[in-house]
Motif scaffolding. Structure first.
Motif, PDB file in Angstrom:
ATOM      1  N   ASP A   1       0.820  -1.208   0.000  1.00  0.00           N
ATOM      2  CA  ASP A   1       0.000   0.000   0.000  1.00  0.00           C
ATOM      3  C   ASP A   1       0.855   1.258   0.000  1.00  0.00           C
ATOM      4  N   GLY A   2       2.160   1.098   0.335  1.00  0.00           N
ATOM      5  CA  GLY A   2       3.026   2.259   0.362  1.00  0.00           C
ATOM      6  C   GLY A   2       3.582   2.630  -0.998  1.00  0.00           C
ATOM      7  N   ARG A   3       3.292   1.864  -2.011  1.00  0.00           N
ATOM      8  CA  ARG A   3       3.804   2.151  -3.353  1.00  0.00           C
ATOM      9  C   ARG A   3       3.180   3.424  -3.903  1.00  0.00           C
TER      10      ARG A   3
ATOM     11  N   ALA B   1      -2.141   6.085 -12.648  1.00  0.00           N
ATOM     12  CA  ALA B   1      -3.188   6.959 -12.109  1.00  0.00           C
ATOM     13  C   ALA B   1      -4.224   7.286 -13.171  1.00  0.00           C
ATOM     14  N   ALA B   2      -3.767   7.519 -14.397  1.00  0.00           N
ATOM     15  CA  ALA B   2      -4.700   7.816 -15.477  1.00  0.00           C
ATOM     16  C   ALA B   2      -5.613   6.629 -15.750  1.00  0.00           C
ATOM     17  N   TYR B   3      -5.057   5.428 -15.748  1.00  0.00           N
ATOM     18  CA  TYR B   3      -5.877   4.246 -16.013  1.00  0.00           C
ATOM     19  C   TYR B   3      -6.910   4.038 -14.908  1.00  0.00           C
ATOM     20  N   LEU B   4      -6.483   4.160 -13.661  1.00  0.00           N
ATOM     21  CA  LEU B   4      -7.403   3.937 -12.549  1.00  0.00           C
ATOM     22  C   LEU B   4      -8.463   5.029 -12.451  1.00  0.00           C
ATOM     23  N   SER B   5      -8.151   6.218 -12.943  1.00  0.00           N
ATOM     24  CA  SER B   5      -9.110   7.324 -12.866  1.00  0.00           C
ATOM     25  C   SER B   5     -10.074   7.342 -14.036  1.00  0.00           C
ATOM     26  N   GLY B   6      -9.576   7.031 -15.232  1.00  0.00           N
ATOM     27  CA  GLY B   6     -10.436   7.171 -16.411  1.00  0.00           C
ATOM     28  C   GLY B   6     -10.308   6.086 -17.444  1.00  0.00           C
ATOM     29  N   GLY B   7      -9.539   5.046 -17.164  1.00  0.00           N
ATOM     30  CA  GLY B   7      -9.440   3.937 -18.093  1.00  0.00           C
ATOM     31  C   GLY B   7      -8.494   4.204 -19.254  1.00  0.00           C
ATOM     32  N   PRO B   8      -8.525   3.352 -20.278  1.00  0.00           N
ATOM     33  CA  PRO B   8      -7.599   3.459 -21.410  1.00  0.00           C
ATOM     34  C   PRO B   8      -7.632   4.813 -22.112  1.00  0.00           C
TER      35      PRO B   8
ATOM     36  N   GLN C   1      -8.319   3.140  -5.321  1.00  0.00           N
ATOM     37  CA  GLN C   1      -8.863   4.447  -4.955  1.00  0.00           C
ATOM     38  C   GLN C   1      -8.045   5.079  -3.833  1.00  0.00           C
ATOM     39  N   ARG C   2      -7.602   4.247  -2.871  1.00  0.00           N
ATOM     40  CA  ARG C   2      -6.779   4.785  -1.777  1.00  0.00           C
ATOM     41  C   ARG C   2      -5.467   5.352  -2.315  1.00  0.00           C
ATOM     42  N   LEU C   3      -4.856   4.640  -3.262  1.00  0.00           N
ATOM     43  CA  LEU C   3      -3.602   5.134  -3.826  1.00  0.00           C
ATOM     44  C   LEU C   3      -3.812   6.395  -4.659  1.00  0.00           C
ATOM     45  N   LEU C   4      -4.974   6.500  -5.317  1.00  0.00           N
ATOM     46  CA  LEU C   4      -5.270   7.723  -6.059  1.00  0.00           C
ATOM     47  C   LEU C   4      -5.386   8.922  -5.118  1.00  0.00           C
ATOM     48  N   VAL C   5      -6.044   8.707  -3.981  1.00  0.00           N
ATOM     49  CA  VAL C   5      -6.157   9.782  -2.993  1.00  0.00           C
ATOM     50  C   VAL C   5      -4.776  10.165  -2.477  1.00  0.00           C
ATOM     51  N   ALA C   6      -3.944   9.146  -2.193  1.00  0.00           N
ATOM     52  CA  ALA C   6      -2.591   9.421  -1.696  1.00  0.00           C
ATOM     53  C   ALA C   6      -1.767  10.159  -2.740  1.00  0.00           C
ATOM     54  N   LEU C   7      -1.928   9.799  -4.011  1.00  0.00           N
ATOM     55  CA  LEU C   7      -1.192  10.471  -5.079  1.00  0.00           C
ATOM     56  C   LEU C   7      -1.578  11.940  -5.163  1.00  0.00           C
ATOM     57  N   THR C   8      -2.855  12.218  -5.051  1.00  0.00           N
ATOM     58  CA  THR C   8      -3.316  13.608  -5.101  1.00  0.00           C
ATOM     59  C   THR C   8      -2.752  14.408  -3.934  1.00  0.00           C
TER      60      THR C   8
ATOM     61  N   GLY D   1       2.656  18.194 -11.287  1.00  0.00           N
ATOM     62  CA  GLY D   1       1.354  18.574 -10.753  1.00  0.00           C
ATOM     63  C   GLY D   1       0.319  18.736 -11.846  1.00  0.00           C
ATOM     64  N   PHE D   2       0.729  19.345 -12.959  1.00  0.00           N
ATOM     65  CA  PHE D   2      -0.169  19.521 -14.092  1.00  0.00           C
ATOM     66  C   PHE D   2      -0.589  18.173 -14.671  1.00  0.00           C
ATOM     67  N   LEU D   3       0.395  17.283 -14.888  1.00  0.00           N
ATOM     68  CA  LEU D   3       0.092  15.984 -15.484  1.00  0.00           C
ATOM     69  C   LEU D   3      -0.690  15.092 -14.519  1.00  0.00           C
ATOM     70  N   THR D   4      -0.431  15.234 -13.225  1.00  0.00           N
ATOM     71  CA  THR D   4      -1.208  14.463 -12.254  1.00  0.00           C
ATOM     72  C   THR D   4      -2.666  14.901 -12.263  1.00  0.00           C
ATOM     73  N   SER D   5      -2.898  16.198 -12.362  1.00  0.00           N
ATOM     74  CA  SER D   5      -4.275  16.687 -12.458  1.00  0.00           C
ATOM     75  C   SER D   5      -4.947  16.154 -13.715  1.00  0.00           C
ATOM     76  N   LEU D   6      -4.210  16.134 -14.817  1.00  0.00           N
ATOM     77  CA  LEU D   6      -4.761  15.590 -16.053  1.00  0.00           C
ATOM     78  C   LEU D   6      -5.075  14.109 -15.896  1.00  0.00           C
TER      79      LEU D   6
END
Length: 279
Positions: A40-42, A49-56, A212-219, A248-253
């Motif tokens: 979980d620390g990865r 992040a893009a795949y988990l947020s919005g898919g291919p 989802q937890r890792l996405l929150v941590a990434l943000t 930061g810009f690419l993470t938001s995207l």
């Protein structure tokens, strides 16, 4: 005794719906246990992040915008993509260049569609699924459809009960008995819906609860100054773009999609409707 057939139908529908929900919940639990064995620390990479947020499709958007920001691709507000540097830095970028074609120019929409179906993104999804971070094919849908089926059964049972009660009855006792028999499958479906409401953890379309937890941590770590050097399998880690707030810009995207783009021309490029190309 026609009411007995209706009762059997009510029990059959309720039992099938509840059994299907149990199977879907079991598959969800297996995915949860798989994810629990992962670290979980990865740190998620940008493509992950893009795949988990919005898919291919989100991964394809990220790759194209990343190439444009690094002056390897020109994304015009007219909805066209032009190759500036034909040497991609990872598998995804090379596929984008190949999808544009030998002419070096193509509309963005078909390139985006082709890139989203590429082997590179499929392999990325497989790795995330194996790690328990992405929803296995059909998993989230099965749970949602199972809940919908139980809800349908919960509505069907009273209808069948009302139909049975409207049938000719010899005594008032039989009327009460019919109601009690139909009450049992009704309680079964309501009980399952109550359990699902509090026990089944929600999935998004792409990310499992662990994802989802890792996405929150990434943000939350988006503004962190240090570089973790993680590798996403395409040649870029989370910290690889850390120049002038680029990460930061690419993470938001990656997490929010095209609406996160601040540049009006880039947004127009992706939102442009196909029109005849004019030189």
């Amino acid at each position: 005794m026609f009411w007995v057939l209706l009762l059997l139908l009510a029990w059959g529908f309720s039992g099938f719906a509840c059994a299907r929900l149990c199977l879907a919940a079991g598959r969800q639990g297996t995915t949860e246990r798989t994810a629990a064995t992962a670290d979980d620390g990865r740190d998620l990479t940008l493509y992950e992040a893009a795949y988990l947020s919005g898919g291919p499709a989100r991964v394809a958007d990220l790759a194209m915008v990343r190439m444009a920001r690094r002056h390897r691709l020109l994304l015009a507000h007219t909805g066209w993509a032009t190759v500036v540097n034909p040497s991609g830095h990872d598998e995804m970028e090379r596929f984008v260049i190949a999808a544009i074609g030998p002419g070096g120019q193509s509309r963005i929409a078909p390139v985006r569609t082709a890139a989203a179906r590429s082997e590179a993104i499929r392999h990325l999804g497989d790795r995330l699924e194996h790690a328990g971070l992405a929803v296995p094919a059909g998993s989230g849908t099965d749970v949602a459809s199972g809940v919908r089926l139980v809800r349908a059964a919960a509505l069907a049972v009273p209808v069948l009960a009302a139909t049975a009660l409207l049938l000719p009855s010899d005594t008032e006792l039989s009327f009460l008995m019919v109601g009690l028999w139909f009450l049992l499958p009704m309680l079964l479906t309501l009980g399952f819906l109550l359990i699902a409401r509090f026990e089944l953890r929600p999935y998004t379309r792409w990310a499992s609860p662990a994802g989802q937890r890792l996405l929150v941590a990434l943000t939350e770590r988006r503004e962190r100054p240090e570089d973790d050097g993680d590798d996403d399998g395409f040649g870029y880690g989370y910290g690889a773009d850390r120049d002038g707030g680029e990460t930061g810009f690419l993470t938001s995207l990656a997490t929010r999609g095209i609406r996160a783009l601040a540049e009006p021309e880039l947004r127009a490029a992706f939102n442009h409707r196909d029109q005849p190309w004019r030189e």
